[in-house]
Design a protein around this motif. Structure first.
Motif, mmCIF file in Angstrom:
data_model
loop_
_atom_site.group_PDB
_atom_site.id
_atom_site.type_symbol
_atom_site.label_atom_id
_atom_site.label_comp_id
_atom_site.label_asym_id
_atom_site.label_seq_id
_atom_site.Cartn_x
_atom_site.Cartn_y
_atom_site.Cartn_z
ATOM 1 N N PHE A 40 -2.088 9.229 6.187
ATOM 2 C CA PHE A 40 -1.866 7.783 6.233
ATOM 3 C C PHE A 40 -0.956 7.332 5.099
ATOM 4 C CE2 PHE A 40 -5.254 8.240 9.201
ATOM 5 C CZ PHE A 40 -4.986 7.262 10.146
ATOM 6 N N CYS A 41 0.320 7.550 5.338
ATOM 7 C CA CYS A 41 1.398 7.156 4.420
ATOM 8 C C CYS A 41 1.977 5.809 4.856
ATOM 9 C CB CYS A 41 2.502 8.216 4.446
ATOM 10 S SG CYS A 41 2.011 9.835 3.824
ATOM 11 N N PRO A 42 2.801 5.179 4.029
ATOM 12 C CA PRO A 42 3.471 3.952 4.450
ATOM 13 C C PRO A 42 4.246 4.159 5.744
ATOM 14 C CG PRO A 42 3.740 4.254 2.102
ATOM 15 C CD PRO A 42 3.096 5.511 2.613
ATOM 16 N N GLY A 43 4.071 3.224 6.671
ATOM 17 C CA GLY A 43 4.761 3.294 7.952
ATOM 18 C C GLY A 43 3.982 3.984 9.047
ATOM 19 N N THR B 188 1.244 -0.101 5.216
ATOM 20 C CA THR B 188 2.284 -0.538 4.290
ATOM 21 C C THR B 188 2.161 0.165 2.946
ATOM 22 O OG1 THR B 188 0.891 -2.430 3.677
ATOM 23 C CG2 THR B 188 2.586 -2.794 5.358
ATOM 24 N N GLY B 189 1.074 0.897 2.757
ATOM 25 C CA GLY B 189 0.870 1.711 1.568
ATOM 26 C C GLY B 189 0.180 2.999 1.985
ATOM 27 N N ALA B 190 -0.052 3.883 1.036
ATOM 28 C CA ALA B 190 -0.764 5.134 1.334
ATOM 29 C C ALA B 190 -2.255 4.947 1.097
ATOM 30 C CB ALA B 190 -0.228 6.256 0.452
ATOM 31 N N ILE C 151 6.486 4.141 11.833
ATOM 32 C CA ILE C 151 7.529 3.123 11.909
ATOM 33 C C ILE C 151 8.868 3.775 11.590
ATOM 34 C CG2 ILE C 151 8.448 1.007 10.872
ATOM 35 C CD1 ILE C 151 5.558 0.169 10.300
ATOM 36 N N VAL C 152 9.842 3.590 12.481
ATOM 37 C CA VAL C 152 11.192 4.099 12.230
ATOM 38 C C VAL C 152 12.161 2.965 11.927
ATOM 39 C CG1 VAL C 152 10.927 6.254 13.503
ATOM 40 C CG2 VAL C 152 11.608 4.189 14.731
ATOM 41 N N SER C 153 11.732 1.746 12.144
ATOM 42 C CA SER C 153 12.525 0.574 11.768
ATOM 43 C C SER C 153 11.581 -0.622 11.693
ATOM 44 C CB SER C 153 13.625 0.300 12.801
ATOM 45 O OG SER C 153 14.352 -0.870 12.481
ATOM 46 N N GLY C 154 11.700 -1.424 10.616
ATOM 47 C CA GLY C 154 10.911 -2.642 10.527
ATOM 48 C C GLY C 154 9.735 -2.598 9.577
ATOM 49 N N LEU C 155 9.673 -1.592 8.705
ATOM 50 C CA LEU C 155 8.589 -1.572 7.716
ATOM 51 C C LEU C 155 8.650 -2.824 6.839
ATOM 52 C CD1 LEU C 155 6.193 -0.160 6.395
ATOM 53 C CD2 LEU C 155 7.796 1.199 5.041
ATOM 54 N N VAL D 285 8.440 10.396 1.355
ATOM 55 C CA VAL D 285 9.508 10.793 2.269
ATOM 56 C C VAL D 285 9.438 9.934 3.534
ATOM 57 C CG1 VAL D 285 10.515 12.678 3.596
ATOM 58 C CG2 VAL D 285 9.401 13.152 1.407
ATOM 59 N N GLN D 286 10.374 9.027 3.670
ATOM 60 C CA GLN D 286 10.430 8.136 4.822
ATOM 61 C C GLN D 286 11.457 8.640 5.828
ATOM 62 O OE1 GLN D 286 8.777 5.081 5.620
ATOM 63 N NE2 GLN D 286 7.343 5.808 4.057
ATOM 64 N N PRO D 287 11.260 8.316 7.126
ATOM 65 C CA PRO D 287 12.252 8.691 8.139
ATOM 66 C C PRO D 287 13.605 8.071 7.848
ATOM 67 C CG PRO D 287 10.224 7.905 9.159
ATOM 68 C CD PRO D 287 10.128 7.578 7.702
ATOM 69 N N VAL D 288 14.657 8.765 8.206
ATOM 70 C CA VAL D 288 16.015 8.220 8.153
ATOM 71 C C VAL D 288 16.407 7.926 9.589
ATOM 72 C CG1 VAL D 288 18.398 8.646 7.496
ATOM 73 C CG2 VAL D 288 16.546 9.591 6.098
ATOM 74 N N ALA D 289 16.666 6.656 9.884
ATOM 75 C CA ALA D 289 16.872 6.252 11.281
ATOM 76 C C ALA D 289 18.048 5.295 11.411
ATOM 77 C CB ALA D 289 15.607 5.602 11.831
ATOM 78 N N GLU D 290 18.631 5.289 12.611
ATOM 79 C CA GLU D 290 19.676 4.343 12.982
ATOM 80 C C GLU D 290 19.277 3.700 14.306
ATOM 81 O OE1 GLU D 290 23.278 6.561 13.328
ATOM 82 O OE2 GLU D 290 23.572 6.736 11.161
#
Length: 287
Positions: free
Chosen positions: A164-167, A188-190, A204-208, A278-283
């Motif tokens: 349970f990490c952010p996102g 929103t937090g760990a 979440i890949v966009s909108g955190l 480590v957060q996802p890198v997304a477009e």
């Protein structure tokens, strides 16, 4: 675009003299660094504060993913409130009563706190963790046993559970481990206290930033929000007309580019670095 199509287009451009071989090789390598999220696994949450896109993980919790798909495509979540929001923890929603006590008419779900991971899961290791290892399966952070353990299991797989990490996208439940129904939360937090005890099945890949902007409740009332923000529409991307559908590309975690992203994050965080950094890198395009 598939790599075979890229290669054919590159060959045509090279033959015409439009592009050089090194430039085309670099373009092909860059394309291989990315993958497109399947529309059936992309949850589109529109809120009064903006849009949130979640990549669901059927491998981690197939029954929970199917429940979210079913309810989203029924329009069940449209207009529901973020009734419980605790800063640097999570935002909870999915209750038609808006009190944390409601659910859908569908039966409760059995907990899917762990899953079996094979070599084909696409796991990318980030750290060692006691008796196991931690890393990513797709965009979901997980703790798991090492690949070497697969050789002594009957199904050639090992145990894993989401972290349970952010996102991270998780399912809410009551005291019973098998009481999840319709409510979910967006981290929103760990919070390590949830690991292995609640179902984590997306990221979440966009909108955190949108989730972090939601109205928060008072800590003394366990995050209950008196004037909550709402979800205006929630759908699985595959049900949205193609011309209106968002398309999400995420960086392949096995790519050299993502490895560099991990190392840059590790350097920036120093000794405090962990998998949740480590957060996802997304477009995102379209929609």
């Amino acid at each position: 675009m598939r790599l075979g199509v890229i290669a054919a287009a590159a060959a045509a451009l090279l033959a015409s003299g439009v592009a050089s071989a090194p430039a085309l090789a670099q373009a092909a390598a860059s394309a291989a660094d990315w993958r497109t999220v399947a529309p059936d696994d992309l949850l589109v949450i529109d809120t009064n504060k903006g849009r949130v896109l979640v990549e669901l993980s059927p491998l981690a919790a197939p029954n929970h993913v199917e429940r979210i798909r079913t309810l989203a495509n029924q329009g069940f979540y449209d207009g529901l409130k973020f009734h419980r929001v605790i800063p640097n923890f999570m935002a909870q929603t999915g209750d038609p009563k808006g009190t944390g006590e409601g659910g859908s008419d569908l039966p409760d779900l059995k907990g899917e706190f762990h899953f079996r991971r094979g070599r084909d899961a696409g796991f990318t290791q980030v750290e060692n963790a006691g008796q196991g290892i931690v890393g990513l399966v797709g965009t979901l952070p997980v703790q798991t046993q090492p690949n070497a353990q697969m050789m002594i299991t009957s199904d050639f797989k090992v145990d894993a559970n989401g972290l349970f990490c952010p996102g991270v996208f998780g399912m809410a439940r009551a005291n019973s481990p098998d009481s999840a129904n319709s409510q979910f939360y967006l981290m929103t937090g760990a919070n390590t206290n949830l690991n292995g005890l609640y179902t984590a099945f997306g990221r979440i890949v966009s909108g955190l930033d949108v989730v972090r902007s939601l109205k928060a409740g008072q800590e003394s009332q366990d995050g209950k929000v008196t004037d909550p923000d709402t979800m205006t529409r929630v759908r699985i991307a595959s049900t949205i007309p193609e011309a209106q559908r968002p398309v999400v590309r995420v960086q392949n975690t096995a790519s050299a580019a993502f490895a560099q992203h991990i190392e840059e994050t590790r350097t920036a965080k120093g000794s405090s670095f962990n998998i949740c950094d480590v957060q996802p890198v997304a477009e995102v395009t379209g929609g």
